[in-house]
Design a protein around this motif. Structure first.
Motif, PDB file in Angstrom:
ATOM      1  N   TRP A  85       0.836  -1.216   0.000  1.00  0.00           N
ATOM      2  CA  TRP A  85       0.000   0.000   0.000  1.00  0.00           C
ATOM      3  C   TRP A  85       0.863   1.255   0.000  1.00  0.00           C
ATOM      4  N   MET A  86       2.014   1.194   0.672  1.00  0.00           N
ATOM      5  CA  MET A  86       2.916   2.352   0.652  1.00  0.00           C
ATOM      6  C   MET A  86       3.515   2.526  -0.750  1.00  0.00           C
ATOM      7  N   ALA A 105      10.168  10.355   3.450  1.00  0.00           N
ATOM      8  CA  ALA A 105       9.825  11.307   4.510  1.00  0.00           C
ATOM      9  C   ALA A 105       8.610  10.842   5.294  1.00  0.00           C
ATOM     10  N   ALA A 106       7.670  10.166   4.608  1.00  0.00           N
ATOM     11  CA  ALA A 106       6.421   9.781   5.277  1.00  0.00           C
ATOM     12  C   ALA A 106       6.608   8.518   6.108  1.00  0.00           C
ATOM     13  N   PHE A 107       7.315   7.533   5.567  1.00  0.00           N
ATOM     14  CA  PHE A 107       7.454   6.249   6.264  1.00  0.00           C
ATOM     15  C   PHE A 107       8.935   5.907   6.447  1.00  0.00           C
ATOM     16  N   PRO A 108       9.632   6.666   7.286  1.00  0.00           N
ATOM     17  CA  PRO A 108      11.093   6.480   7.369  1.00  0.00           C
ATOM     18  C   PRO A 108      11.514   5.104   7.874  1.00  0.00           C
ATOM     19  N   PHE A 160      -2.864   1.228   5.239  1.00  0.00           N
ATOM     20  CA  PHE A 160      -2.822   2.217   6.324  1.00  0.00           C
ATOM     21  C   PHE A 160      -2.458   1.609   7.674  1.00  0.00           C
ATOM     22  N   ALA A 161      -2.040   0.340   7.672  1.00  0.00           N
ATOM     23  CA  ALA A 161      -1.627  -0.254   8.937  1.00  0.00           C
ATOM     24  C   ALA A 161      -0.105  -0.256   9.035  1.00  0.00           C
ATOM     25  N   VAL A 162       0.379  -0.412  10.258  1.00  0.00           N
ATOM     26  CA  VAL A 162       1.823  -0.483  10.479  1.00  0.00           C
ATOM     27  C   VAL A 162       2.313  -1.824   9.949  1.00  0.00           C
ATOM     28  N   PRO A 163       3.396  -1.832   9.148  1.00  0.00           N
ATOM     29  CA  PRO A 163       3.886  -3.117   8.641  1.00  0.00           C
ATOM     30  C   PRO A 163       4.402  -4.019   9.757  1.00  0.00           C
ATOM     31  N   GLU A 188      -4.411   1.501  17.296  1.00  0.00           N
ATOM     32  CA  GLU A 188      -2.956   1.556  17.432  1.00  0.00           C
ATOM     33  C   GLU A 188      -2.227   1.150  16.173  1.00  0.00           C
ATOM     34  N   ASN A 189      -2.908   0.395  15.314  1.00  0.00           N
ATOM     35  CA  ASN A 189      -2.219  -0.192  14.174  1.00  0.00           C
ATOM     36  C   ASN A 189      -2.068   0.781  13.000  1.00  0.00           C
ATOM     37  N   PHE A 190      -2.492   2.026  13.191  1.00  0.00           N
ATOM     38  CA  PHE A 190      -2.434   2.984  12.085  1.00  0.00           C
ATOM     39  C   PHE A 190      -0.993   3.428  11.840  1.00  0.00           C
ATOM     40  N   GLN A 191      -0.589   3.380  10.580  1.00  0.00           N
ATOM     41  CA  GLN A 191       0.753   3.848  10.220  1.00  0.00           C
ATOM     42  C   GLN A 191       0.723   5.361  10.018  1.00  0.00           C
ATOM     43  N   TRP A 234       1.843   8.995   8.862  1.00  0.00           N
ATOM     44  CA  TRP A 234       2.638   9.559   7.753  1.00  0.00           C
ATOM     45  C   TRP A 234       3.443  10.695   8.342  1.00  0.00           C
ATOM     46  N   SER A 235       4.645  10.390   8.819  1.00  0.00           N
ATOM     47  CA  SER A 235       5.348  11.385   9.621  1.00  0.00           C
ATOM     48  C   SER A 235       5.637  12.670   8.848  1.00  0.00           C
ATOM     49  N   VAL A 236       5.655  12.599   7.506  1.00  0.00           N
ATOM     50  CA  VAL A 236       5.932  13.806   6.736  1.00  0.00           C
ATOM     51  C   VAL A 236       4.857  14.862   6.959  1.00  0.00           C
ATOM     52  N   MET A 237       3.643  14.410   7.298  1.00  0.00           N
ATOM     53  CA  MET A 237       2.526  15.348   7.385  1.00  0.00           C
ATOM     54  C   MET A 237       2.647  16.298   8.568  1.00  0.00           C
ATOM     55  N   PHE A 243       2.461  20.502   1.376  1.00  0.00           N
ATOM     56  CA  PHE A 243       1.690  19.544   0.578  1.00  0.00           C
ATOM     57  C   PHE A 243       0.191  19.750   0.799  1.00  0.00           C
ATOM     58  N   LEU A 249      -5.574  23.567  -4.550  1.00  0.00           N
ATOM     59  CA  LEU A 249      -5.964  22.889  -5.787  1.00  0.00           C
ATOM     60  C   LEU A 249      -7.472  22.679  -5.792  1.00  0.00           C
TER      61      LEU A 249
END
Lengths: 351, 229
Positions: free
Chosen positions: A95-96, A132-135, A162-165, B181-184, B186-189, B197, B204
């Motif tokens: 997904w990433m 940058a998003a998923f270091p 959208f889940a942590v790998p 808790e399982n949400f990844q 997006w640290s860039v945000m 962005f 836009l």
């Protein structure tokens, strides 16, 4: 029987079209994809397919909403997708990878106006975004040539969107033939001062991104394009020369701290970046001198980032910086127009 | 065609007549300070990494804008033209000082999270801009409505950015976990590039909506012109 028309010279050939060149780049990338598959198995195949499809769908979506003609036929979206997959770790969650593909085309290419107008290499824009998003995910490496690679995925590949790998440490310990520390040769060299045999790097049985491991194979695929005259040989040559000279200078200065220049040339993504990304026709200068400056700059920056930056690999940022500098390089290296006595560059007279 | 354009002109004239509802709504949608006028970009990009920060910044700016606009409108006939900018700055700075101390008293964490950006409200171009362009030329009531509209428009825009950035960057909204808790994340945000962005994406969207609206508004005229030709 086919009729043959006999004509006198001159026999005019049309220059190869964009689509022809792009198709040949895809052919040149195929052996690298096949090697990635051999090395990392199912996960690498899934990764390449997902990024390519993400790029194609994004391209056609933007074509539809902007009302422009279909630009899928020029194969540039396919190249972006394949190149992007080759720069990602083999166990990168799919997904990433799809996010990276979307960003690559949307932000890197279509928002600038499509092929020919993009300032930066689209594949690297996508990779920079996910870096940058998923270091964590993008620096999670898995060993190559595991026994069951053709029957099972790397656990992190099939992460739910959208889940942590899933953590791969335990899996790595189970499947690795030798003790695998979860680091690429560059990371080993930089953080633990452990050298890797240059011979292994050439044939690419080390850990690393899906398509960057075999320097020799990438070199051969690049040479195919160079001999078909579809790649400017000066760009990869300048990048590699720039990297070699910079590293050689540091190596001579302190050989215990800075590794061998040959190691730097064949490790990481330098070869893939130099052959297939820095040489992207859109983001590189057009003047003969400018091309050399551009390549040397990228090689120099790569080594500086590798040696002194926080990351152990710098080719991505080096190429993006090179792309950004490329219009400036073009402006500064305009050749003298024949018959004109003096030209001005940045307000200075040159002869 | 000529009658058509003159009719359109008279319509524009009618619309520009002072209308209290229009004055209020203008700042929220048509002349939104962030999405249309692109003013005050510094706090918009810097403190929208969470919804709480965005909301606090928006409300603080709204308060300062409302008070300064009111006072400037009240004093508009007493301030000499030559020193008006200095006078506005003094008025604005007074209310910024009030906000600064109030936030410090309510929540020190929030105060630290917003950092220098509370004090920097004093040079926020929206506030000085409204004082110069609107409050100094209009009556108190209109100036108050204008400040409310602009302030709410600014707060909503900050919330739009802060919402997206906190949901994607942290998986939470107002600190409440949305996806478990399982949400990844997006640290860039939540990093500065994420601000650019997300702002770009919102711009836009707004420009696309505006263009569509303009096209729709234009199309009957175009059809009319085509049939006449």
């Amino acid at each position: 029987m086919e009729t043959v028309e006999v004509r006198t010279s001159p026999h005019v050939h049309g220059a190869p079209s964009v689509a022809t060149i792009m198709r040949n780049v895809v052919y040149a990338l195929l052996p690298i994809c096949i090697f990635a598959t051999y090395q990392f198995g199912l996960s690498a195949v899934a990764l390449i397919i997902v990024t390519t499809l993400a790029c194609i769908f994004t391209e056609s979506f933007f074509n539809r909403i902007s009302g422009t003609s279909d630009s899928l036929g020029d194969f540039s979206a396919v190249i972006t997708g394949v190149l992007l997959a080759l720069t990602l770790p083999p166990g990168f969650p799919l997904w990433m990878a799809a996010v990276a593909g979307f960003i690559a085309i949307a932000l890197g290419k279509k928002l600038f106006g499509g092929l020919g107008f993009n300032v930066f290499n689209p594949a690297l824009v996508g990779r920079a975004f996910v870096q940058a998003a998923f270091p964590v995910a993008i620096t999670t490496w898995t060993p190559s040539l595991t026994a069951a690679r053709f029957t099972e995925f790397i656990p992190s590949t099939l992460t739910f969107p959208f889940a942590v790998p899933a953590a791969v440490d335990q899996w790595n310990a189970q499947v690795a033939v030798d003790a695998f520390s979860g680091a690429t040769p560059l990371a080993l060299s930089k953080f633990e001062n452990i050298p890797t045999d240059t011979f292994l790097l050439l044939f690419g049985t080390t850990a690393g991104s899906a398509g960057e491991t075999s320097a020799l194979l990438i070199l051969l695929c690049g040479l195919y394009l160079i001999f078909r005259n579809m790649l400017d040989w000066r760009i990869p040559a300048a990048v590699l020369l720039g990297a070699f000279l910079t590293e050689e200078a540091f190596h001579l200065f302190d050989s215990a701290r800075f590794p061998d220049p040959w190691f730097m040339l064949f490790s990481g993504g330098l070869m893939l970046g130099a052959m297939f990304m820095a040489s992207d026709m859109v983001g590189s200068p057009v003047t003969p001198v400018g091309v050399w400056i551009f390549g040397l700059l990228i090689g120099f920056l790569t080594i500086i980032i590798r040696l002194f930056g926080g990351l152990n690999e710098g080719i991505m940022y080096a190429i993006l910086l090179g792309n950004a500098a490329s219009p400036l390089i073009d402006a500064a290296t305009q050749p003298r127009v024949y018959g004109v006595t003096e030209a001005k560059i940045f307000g200075k007279k040159v002869d | 065609m000529t009658t058509n354009t003159s009719a359109a002109h008279s319509e524009v004239k009618l619309k520009s007549q002072p209308d209290s509802m229009d004055t209020f709504l203008r700042g929220i949608w048509q002349d939104n300070p962030v999405f249309v006028m692109l003013l005050g970009m510094c706090p918009v990009l810097a403190v929208t990494n969470s919804v709480v920060n965005a909301l606090a910044m928006g409300i603080a700016s709204l308060f300062v804008l409302f008070c300064s606009n009111t006072l400037v409108a009240l004093l508009r006939n007493f301030i000499p033209k030559q020193v008006r900018i200095a006078s506005y700055i003094v008025i604005i700075a007074t209310f910024v000082t009030v906000v600064d101390y109030v936030i410090q008293a309510i929540s020190l964490d929030l105060y630290n999270a917003l950092g220098a950006f509370i004090q920097l409200i004093v040079v926020n171009c929206i506030i000085l801009g409204r004082a110069e362009a609107f409050a100094s030329k209009n009556k108190v009531g209109a100036a108050m409505l204008d400040a409310l509209g602009m302030g709410i428009g600014f707060t909503l825009a900050l919330l739009c950015l802060g919402g997206v950035r906190e949901i994607l960057g942290n998986g939470t909204f107002l600190g409440i976990s949305l996806f478990g808790e399982n949400f990844q994340a997006w640290s860039v945000m939540i990093l500065p590039p994420g601000g650019f962005f997300v702002l770009g994406a919102w711009l836009l969207l707004f420009n696309w909506l505006k263009e569509r609206k303009d096209m729709k508004a234009l199309s009957p005229d175009l059809q009319l012109a085509e049939t006449k030709n």
